[in-house]
Design a protein around this motif. Structure first.
Motif, PDB file in Angstrom:
ATOM      1  N   GLY A  10      71.035 -63.900  -2.810  1.00 35.51           N
ATOM      2  CA  GLY A  10      72.359 -63.296  -2.927  1.00 35.51           C
ATOM      3  C   GLY A  10      72.492 -61.933  -2.286  1.00 35.51           C
ATOM      4  N   SER A  11      71.520 -61.525  -1.487  1.00 37.71           N
ATOM      5  CA  SER A  11      71.580 -60.184  -0.900  1.00 37.71           C
ATOM      6  C   SER A  11      72.501 -60.107   0.308  1.00 37.71           C
ATOM      7  CB  SER A  11      70.172 -59.739  -0.474  1.00 37.71           C
ATOM      8  OG  SER A  11      69.323 -59.708  -1.596  1.00 37.71           O
ATOM      9  N   ILE A  12      72.615 -61.216   1.061  1.00 39.63           N
ATOM     10  CA  ILE A  12      73.402 -61.242   2.287  1.00 39.63           C
ATOM     11  C   ILE A  12      74.268 -62.490   2.273  1.00 39.63           C
ATOM     12  CG2 ILE A  12      73.302 -61.368   4.813  1.00 39.63           C
ATOM     13  CD1 ILE A  12      70.391 -60.206   4.440  1.00 39.63           C
ATOM     14  N   GLY A  13      75.554 -62.308   2.560  1.00 39.79           N
ATOM     15  CA  GLY A  13      76.446 -63.460   2.563  1.00 39.79           C
ATOM     16  C   GLY A  13      77.500 -63.332   3.636  1.00 39.79           C
ATOM     17  N   TYR A  14      78.373 -64.318   3.676  1.00 42.42           N
ATOM     18  CA  TYR A  14      79.490 -64.254   4.614  1.00 42.42           C
ATOM     19  C   TYR A  14      80.722 -64.918   4.026  1.00 42.42           C
ATOM     20  CZ  TYR A  14      78.104 -69.081   5.944  1.00 42.42           C
ATOM     21  OH  TYR A  14      77.768 -70.411   5.945  1.00 42.42           O
ATOM     22  N   SER A  15      81.878 -64.500   4.562  1.00 39.17           N
ATOM     23  CA  SER A  15      83.137 -65.196   4.324  1.00 39.17           C
ATOM     24  C   SER A  15      83.613 -65.704   5.675  1.00 39.17           C
ATOM     25  CB  SER A  15      84.185 -64.246   3.732  1.00 39.17           C
ATOM     26  OG  SER A  15      83.782 -63.804   2.472  1.00 39.17           O
ATOM     27  N   PHE A  16      83.791 -66.997   5.772  1.00 45.55           N
ATOM     28  CA  PHE A  16      84.213 -67.651   7.012  1.00 45.55           C
ATOM     29  C   PHE A  16      85.611 -68.190   6.773  1.00 45.55           C
ATOM     30  CE2 PHE A  16      83.778 -71.860   9.499  1.00 45.55           C
ATOM     31  CZ  PHE A  16      84.259 -71.310  10.677  1.00 45.55           C
ATOM     32  N   SER A  17      86.553 -67.686   7.575  1.00 45.10           N
ATOM     33  CA  SER A  17      87.944 -68.103   7.435  1.00 45.10           C
ATOM     34  C   SER A  17      88.309 -69.003   8.603  1.00 45.10           C
ATOM     35  CB  SER A  17      88.837 -66.856   7.422  1.00 45.10           C
ATOM     36  OG  SER A  17      90.196 -67.227   7.460  1.00 45.10           O
ATOM     37  N   THR A  18      88.798 -70.202   8.312  1.00 43.45           N
ATOM     38  CA  THR A  18      89.178 -71.138   9.369  1.00 43.45           C
ATOM     39  C   THR A  18      90.296 -72.046   8.867  1.00 43.45           C
ATOM     40  OG1 THR A  18      88.398 -72.895  10.848  1.00 43.45           O
ATOM     41  CG2 THR A  18      87.365 -72.792   8.668  1.00 43.45           C
ATOM     42  N   GLU A  19      91.166 -72.427   9.800  1.00 42.15           N
ATOM     43  CA  GLU A  19      92.213 -73.392   9.489  1.00 42.15           C
ATOM     44  C   GLU A  19      91.704 -74.826   9.616  1.00 42.15           C
ATOM     45  OE1 GLU A  19      95.560 -72.423   8.710  1.00 42.15           O
ATOM     46  OE2 GLU A  19      94.533 -70.492   8.518  1.00 42.15           O
ATOM     47  N   ARG A  20      90.541 -74.982  10.275  1.00 42.09           N
ATOM     48  CA  ARG A  20      90.013 -76.323  10.480  1.00 42.09           C
ATOM     49  C   ARG A  20      89.507 -76.903   9.161  1.00 42.09           C
ATOM     50  NH1 ARG A  20      86.116 -74.884  15.602  1.00 42.09           N
ATOM     51  NH2 ARG A  20      87.683 -74.958  17.261  1.00 42.09           N
ATOM     52  N   LEU A  21      89.737 -78.206   8.979  1.00 44.85           N
ATOM     53  CA  LEU A  21      89.154 -78.887   7.835  1.00 44.85           C
ATOM     54  C   LEU A  21      87.659 -79.064   8.080  1.00 44.85           C
ATOM     55  CD1 LEU A  21      91.917 -81.570   7.323  1.00 44.85           C
ATOM     56  CD2 LEU A  21      91.483 -79.523   5.924  1.00 44.85           C
ATOM     57  N   PRO A  22      86.836 -78.982   7.020  1.00 46.56           N
ATOM     58  CA  PRO A  22      85.378 -79.062   7.211  1.00 46.56           C
ATOM     59  C   PRO A  22      84.940 -80.283   8.024  1.00 46.56           C
ATOM     60  CG  PRO A  22      85.856 -78.314   5.006  1.00 46.56           C
ATOM     61  CD  PRO A  22      87.192 -78.656   5.631  1.00 46.56           C
ATOM     62  N   GLY A  23      85.618 -81.425   7.852  1.00 46.60           N
ATOM     63  CA  GLY A  23      85.245 -82.622   8.600  1.00 46.60           C
ATOM     64  C   GLY A  23      85.458 -82.496  10.097  1.00 46.60           C
ATOM     65  N   ASP A  24      86.238 -81.487  10.498  1.00 47.18           N
ATOM     66  CA  ASP A  24      86.507 -81.254  11.925  1.00 47.18           C
ATOM     67  C   ASP A  24      85.663 -80.130  12.507  1.00 47.18           C
ATOM     68  OD1 ASP A  24      88.496 -83.217  11.934  1.00 47.18           O
ATOM     69  OD2 ASP A  24      90.043 -81.778  11.314  1.00 47.18           O
ATOM     70  N   TRP A  25      84.828 -79.507  11.678  1.00 47.69           N
ATOM     71  CA  TRP A  25      84.012 -78.409  12.208  1.00 47.69           C
ATOM     72  C   TRP A  25      82.996 -78.949  13.210  1.00 47.69           C
ATOM     73  CZ3 TRP A  25      82.153 -75.295   7.274  1.00 47.69           C
ATOM     74  CH2 TRP A  25      83.272 -74.767   6.620  1.00 47.69           C
ATOM     75  N   PRO A  26      82.822 -78.258  14.334  1.00 52.55           N
ATOM     76  CA  PRO A  26      81.691 -78.602  15.192  1.00 52.55           C
ATOM     77  C   PRO A  26      80.408 -78.069  14.541  1.00 52.55           C
ATOM     78  CG  PRO A  26      82.858 -76.694  16.070  1.00 52.55           C
ATOM     79  CD  PRO A  26      83.606 -77.127  14.838  1.00 52.55           C
ATOM     80  N   VAL A  50      85.071 -64.137  10.670  1.00 52.87           N
ATOM     81  CA  VAL A  50      83.889 -64.064   9.809  1.00 52.87           C
ATOM     82  C   VAL A  50      83.673 -62.620   9.405  1.00 52.87           C
ATOM     83  CG1 VAL A  50      81.366 -64.316   9.681  1.00 52.87           C
ATOM     84  CG2 VAL A  50      82.692 -65.976  10.958  1.00 52.87           C
ATOM     85  N   GLU A  51      83.283 -62.444   8.150  1.00 52.44           N
ATOM     86  CA  GLU A  51      82.836 -61.133   7.696  1.00 52.44           C
ATOM     87  C   GLU A  51      81.488 -61.338   7.002  1.00 52.44           C
ATOM     88  OE1 GLU A  51      85.749 -58.423   5.710  1.00 52.44           O
ATOM     89  OE2 GLU A  51      84.480 -58.865   3.981  1.00 52.44           O
ATOM     90  N   TYR A  52      80.499 -60.574   7.438  1.00 48.41           N
ATOM     91  CA  TYR A  52      79.219 -60.599   6.729  1.00 48.41           C
ATOM     92  C   TYR A  52      79.248 -59.542   5.642  1.00 48.41           C
ATOM     93  CZ  TYR A  52      77.175 -63.918   9.882  1.00 48.41           C
ATOM     94  OH  TYR A  52      76.918 -65.074  10.563  1.00 48.41           O
ATOM     95  N   CYS A  53      78.740 -59.876   4.483  1.00 48.14           N
ATOM     96  CA  CYS A  53      78.741 -58.980   3.329  1.00 48.14           C
ATOM     97  C   CYS A  53      77.297 -58.760   2.911  1.00 48.14           C
ATOM     98  CB  CYS A  53      79.492 -59.609   2.163  1.00 48.14           C
ATOM     99  SG  CYS A  53      81.010 -60.437   2.641  1.00 48.14           S
ATOM    100  N   VAL A  54      76.921 -57.513   2.834  1.00 52.43           N
ATOM    101  CA  VAL A  54      75.536 -57.194   2.500  1.00 52.43           C
ATOM    102  C   VAL A  54      75.515 -56.450   1.180  1.00 52.43           C
ATOM    103  CG1 VAL A  54      73.471 -55.962   3.219  1.00 52.43           C
ATOM    104  CG2 VAL A  54      74.900 -57.107   4.925  1.00 52.43           C
ATOM    105  N   GLU A  55      74.918 -57.089   0.210  1.00 50.94           N
ATOM    106  CA  GLU A  55      74.823 -56.464  -1.104  1.00 50.94           C
ATOM    107  C   GLU A  55      73.583 -55.591  -1.221  1.00 50.94           C
ATOM    108  OE1 GLU A  55      74.902 -57.790  -5.739  1.00 50.94           O
ATOM    109  OE2 GLU A  55      75.795 -59.012  -4.182  1.00 50.94           O
ATOM    110  N   ARG A  56      72.539 -55.979  -0.509  1.00 47.87           N
ATOM    111  CA  ARG A  56      71.283 -55.220  -0.517  1.00 47.87           C
ATOM    112  C   ARG A  56      70.938 -54.887   0.932  1.00 47.87           C
ATOM    113  NH1 ARG A  56      67.246 -56.277  -4.656  1.00 47.87           N
ATOM    114  NH2 ARG A  56      65.957 -55.096  -3.214  1.00 47.87           N
ATOM    115  N   PRO A  57      71.441 -53.747   1.441  1.00 45.84           N
ATOM    116  CA  PRO A  57      71.180 -53.399   2.848  1.00 45.84           C
ATOM    117  C   PRO A  57      69.693 -53.355   3.186  1.00 45.84           C
ATOM    118  CG  PRO A  57      72.854 -51.954   1.926  1.00 45.84           C
ATOM    119  CD  PRO A  57      72.302 -52.762   0.786  1.00 45.84           C
ATOM    120  N   ASP A  58      68.858 -53.036   2.200  1.00 43.55           N
ATOM    121  CA  ASP A  58      67.417 -52.988   2.463  1.00 43.55           C
ATOM    122  C   ASP A  58      66.846 -54.373   2.753  1.00 43.55           C
ATOM    123  OD1 ASP A  58      68.135 -53.401  -0.336  1.00 43.55           O
ATOM    124  OD2 ASP A  58      65.979 -53.436  -0.743  1.00 43.55           O
TER     125      ASP A  58
END
Ligand SMILES: [Zn+2]
Length: 150
Positions: A10-26, A50-58
């Motif tokens: 849980g130290s590093i994560g992301y939020s990925f925003s897309t209008e595409r449905l998951p079944g259409d993702w390449p 996309v935004e990367y979120c870092v909870e533990r920069p170390d």
């Protein structure tokens, strides 16, 4: 729609925003030795963000190899590879590793094996400009994930 991923601890994560449905993702399975070592499956959407979120920069490890263009973002706590960012003409672009999505959509396509061996820097940047996702940055986050998994 917003899709969230994070490394195992849980130290590093992301939020990925897309209008595409998951079944259409390449979904791509790069066959380089780094991606094979991680069993990485990546996706991107040039119309998303996309935004990367870092909870533990170390724990944020940026790993570079090959043409030295790209930061591969790895958690040095749990070892997960969460995604990659590169800067092209002052624009930050990213792919995300769908292996760390929580929850993982059930209807994703099987990955397409990809080889980018022998690609020049110009060709690589052009391909990424047309396919990778605009990235808002790698942002420290003070809030805690509420549903950590053991
Ligand atoms: Zn981790």
């Amino acid at each position: 729609m917003l899709y969230e991923g994070r490394c195992h601890c849980g130290s590093i994560g992301y939020s990925f925003s897309t209008e595409r449905l998951p079944g259409d993702w390449p979904i791509r399975a790069c066959q380089c030795s780094f991606c094979r070592a991680h069993g990485a499956r990546t996706t991107s959407d040039p119309s998303g963000s996309v935004e990367y979120c870092v909870e533990r920069p170390d724990r944020l490890q940026r790993y570079r190899f090959g043409l030295n263009l790209t930061d591969f973002l790895i958690c040095n706590g749990c070892g997960a590879y969460v995604g990659a960012v590169t800067e092209i003409s002052s624009a930050l672009l990213a792919v995300v590793n769908i292996n760390v999505l929580h929850p993982c959509p059930s209807d994703l396509q099987g990955p397409l094996p990809m080889s980018y061996d022998g690609e020049s820097i110009d060709a690589r940047n052009r391909r990424r400009q047309s396919a990778w996702t605009p990235c808002r940055g790698i942002i420290p986050r003070m809030t805690r994930y509420t549903d950590r998994e053991a």
